[in-house]
Write a protein that holds these residues in place. Structure first.
Motif, PDB file in Angstrom:
ATOM      1  N   UNK A  75       0.867  -1.113   0.030  1.00 49.89           N
ATOM      2  CA  UNK A  75       0.043  -0.170  -0.115  1.00 49.89           C
ATOM      3  C   UNK A  75       0.914   1.229  -0.152  1.00 49.89           C
ATOM      4  N   UNK A  76       2.080   1.251   0.761  1.00 49.23           N
ATOM      5  CA  UNK A  76       2.909   2.306   0.750  1.00 49.23           C
ATOM      6  C   UNK A  76       3.406   2.770  -0.592  1.00 49.23           C
ATOM      7  N   UNK A  77       3.935   1.669  -1.071  1.00 50.25           N
ATOM      8  CA  UNK A  77       4.759   1.849  -2.512  1.00 50.25           C
ATOM      9  C   UNK A  77       3.589   2.339  -3.597  1.00 50.25           C
ATOM     10  N   UNK A  78       2.269   1.795  -3.496  1.00 49.92           N
ATOM     11  CA  UNK A  78       1.181   1.946  -4.529  1.00 49.92           C
ATOM     12  C   UNK A  78       0.987   3.387  -4.478  1.00 49.92           C
ATOM     13  N   UNK A  79       0.762   4.012  -3.105  1.00 48.89           N
ATOM     14  CA  UNK A  79       0.263   5.396  -2.785  1.00 48.89           C
ATOM     15  C   UNK A  79       1.408   6.531  -3.220  1.00 48.89           C
ATOM     16  N   UNK A  80       2.468   6.121  -3.073  1.00 47.36           N
ATOM     17  CA  UNK A  80       3.686   6.602  -3.460  1.00 47.36           C
ATOM     18  C   UNK A  80       3.790   7.016  -5.123  1.00 47.36           C
ATOM     19  N   UNK A  81       3.362   5.846  -5.596  1.00 44.44           N
ATOM     20  CA  UNK A  81       3.299   5.785  -7.125  1.00 44.44           C
ATOM     21  C   UNK A  81       2.431   6.571  -7.573  1.00 44.44           C
ATOM     22  N   UNK A  82       1.278   6.493  -6.983  1.00 39.96           N
ATOM     23  CA  UNK A  82      -0.083   7.128  -7.387  1.00 39.96           C
ATOM     24  C   UNK A  82      -0.033   8.828  -7.241  1.00 39.96           C
ATOM     25  N   UNK A  83       0.885   9.104  -6.002  1.00 39.27           N
ATOM     26  CA  UNK A  83       1.185  10.516  -5.758  1.00 39.27           C
ATOM     27  C   UNK A  83       2.013  11.229  -6.630  1.00 39.27           C
ATOM     28  N   UNK A  84       3.186  10.383  -7.157  1.00 37.17           N
ATOM     29  CA  UNK A  84       4.071  10.813  -8.179  1.00 37.17           C
ATOM     30  C   UNK A  84       3.268  11.065  -9.640  1.00 37.17           C
ATOM     31  N   UNK A  85       2.485  10.103  -9.692  1.00 39.92           N
ATOM     32  CA  UNK A  85       1.784  10.024 -11.135  1.00 39.92           C
ATOM     33  C   UNK A  85       0.875  11.361 -11.116  1.00 39.92           C
ATOM     34  N   UNK A  86       0.043  11.692  -9.981  1.00 39.16           N
ATOM     35  CA  UNK A  86      -0.842  12.571 -10.013  1.00 39.16           C
ATOM     36  C   UNK A  86      -0.005  14.250 -10.191  1.00 39.16           C
ATOM     37  N   UNK A  87       1.040  14.174  -9.392  1.00 39.62           N
ATOM     38  CA  UNK A  87       1.962  15.367  -9.585  1.00 39.62           C
ATOM     39  C   UNK A  87       2.433  15.630 -11.127  1.00 39.62           C
ATOM     40  N   UNK A  88       2.775  14.528 -11.547  1.00 42.06           N
ATOM     41  CA  UNK A  88       3.237  14.440 -12.992  1.00 42.06           C
ATOM     42  C   UNK A  88       2.147  14.851 -13.862  1.00 42.06           C
ATOM     43  N   UNK A  89       0.836  14.619 -13.590  1.00 41.03           N
ATOM     44  CA  UNK A  89      -0.319  15.277 -14.318  1.00 41.03           C
ATOM     45  C   UNK A  89      -0.438  16.791 -14.289  1.00 41.03           C
ATOM     46  N   UNK A  90      -0.310  16.753 -13.156  1.00 36.08           N
ATOM     47  CA  UNK A  90      -0.457  18.562 -12.829  1.00 36.08           C
ATOM     48  C   UNK A  90       0.679  19.241 -13.345  1.00 36.08           C
ATOM     49  N   UNK A  91       1.888  18.677 -13.218  1.00 36.29           N
ATOM     50  CA  UNK A  91       2.741  19.657 -14.058  1.00 36.29           C
ATOM     51  C   UNK A  91       2.868  19.526 -15.510  1.00 36.29           C
ATOM     52  N   UNK A  92       2.451  18.438 -16.096  1.00 36.99           N
ATOM     53  CA  UNK A  92       2.073  18.516 -17.616  1.00 36.99           C
ATOM     54  C   UNK A  92       0.848  19.496 -18.037  1.00 36.99           C
TER      55      UNK A  92
END
Length: 220
Positions: free
Chosen positions: A40-57
């Motif tokens: 769960x920790x790794x999955x949530x960390x990956x989801x947060x990185x992906x969300x920030x990536x979409x925000x920056x894009x």
């Protein structure tokens, strides 16, 4: 029966206490693969990185679209209201480009996409021979799990309320037939009691099993 605690076992007990199998066999990358998918920790960390990536894009795309729109507006109409309108229009288009790209990327992975590490159902663990290979245990686990998952929704997927829904229902029925065929093969290999399909499968369907009560006879 497979003993997951045995050093030579094809399966392993993950940190969450459940039994999993690595398609390529237990190795140095197995625990990392498990964490990437199920921790769960790794999955949530990956989801947060992906969300920030979409925000920056999104921010970069909107800024670029607005700049291009303003530039074209100034060249065409001069520094006026029309230039501002061009810029706003460019920003609007940029937003929808981001939304469309996100939809394509997030929906691009097939529902049945194969995972290297999957949970081993209890029925597979109990019925599989102790010396079964990781590849076989993985195949059996995927087949049993996929059929169990699809039978929970296939009734809704094949329900036709309007004529335009028929094509989608037929496609879902064909997909379920293929999933059920893999399950049938697994059940016969392991000697498991065979469950009837959740929906009728006609004789000559892609599963090759016949229907539960039709000309193909019982699915046994």
């Amino acid at each position: 029966m497979i003993d997951p605690r045995s050093p030579d076992s094809a399966v392993f007990v993950a940190p969450d206490g459940d039994v999993y199998v690595d398609r390529d066999g237990p190795g140095a990358a197995t625990l990392r693969r498990w964490r990437d998918r199920y921790d769960l920790v790794a999955v949530r960390r990956r989801q947060r990185r992906a969300a920030w990536g979409w925000v920056l894009l999104a921010v970069a795309t909107v800024a670029l679209a607005a700049a291009v729109g303003l530039g074209i507006g100034v060249l065409v109409a001069g520094p006026s209201l029309r230039a501002t309108t061009f810029g706003a229009g460019g920003a609007f288009i940029g937003v929808w480009v981001c939304i469309g790209t996100a939809f394509v990327v997030t929906s691009g992975e097939p529902r049945s996409a194969a995972r290297a590490v999957v949970p081993v159902p209890a029925v597979v663990l109990a019925a599989a021979p102790a010396d079964a290979s990781p590849a076989d245990v993985w195949r059996w686990s995927v087949a049993v799990t996929a059929e169990a998952d699809r039978r929970q929704t296939i009734g809704y997927e094949t329900y036709v309320e309007r004529p335009f829904m028929q094509e989608q229902a037929d496609r879902a029925r064909e997909q379920y037939a293929a999933v059920y065929r893999a399950y049938v093969e697994t059940a016969r290999e392991l000697g498991l009691p065979l469950r009837e399909p959740e929906i009728p499968l006609l004789t000559g369907d892609p599963s090759g099993t016949g229907s539960a009560g039709g000309p193909g006879g019982p699915l046994r």
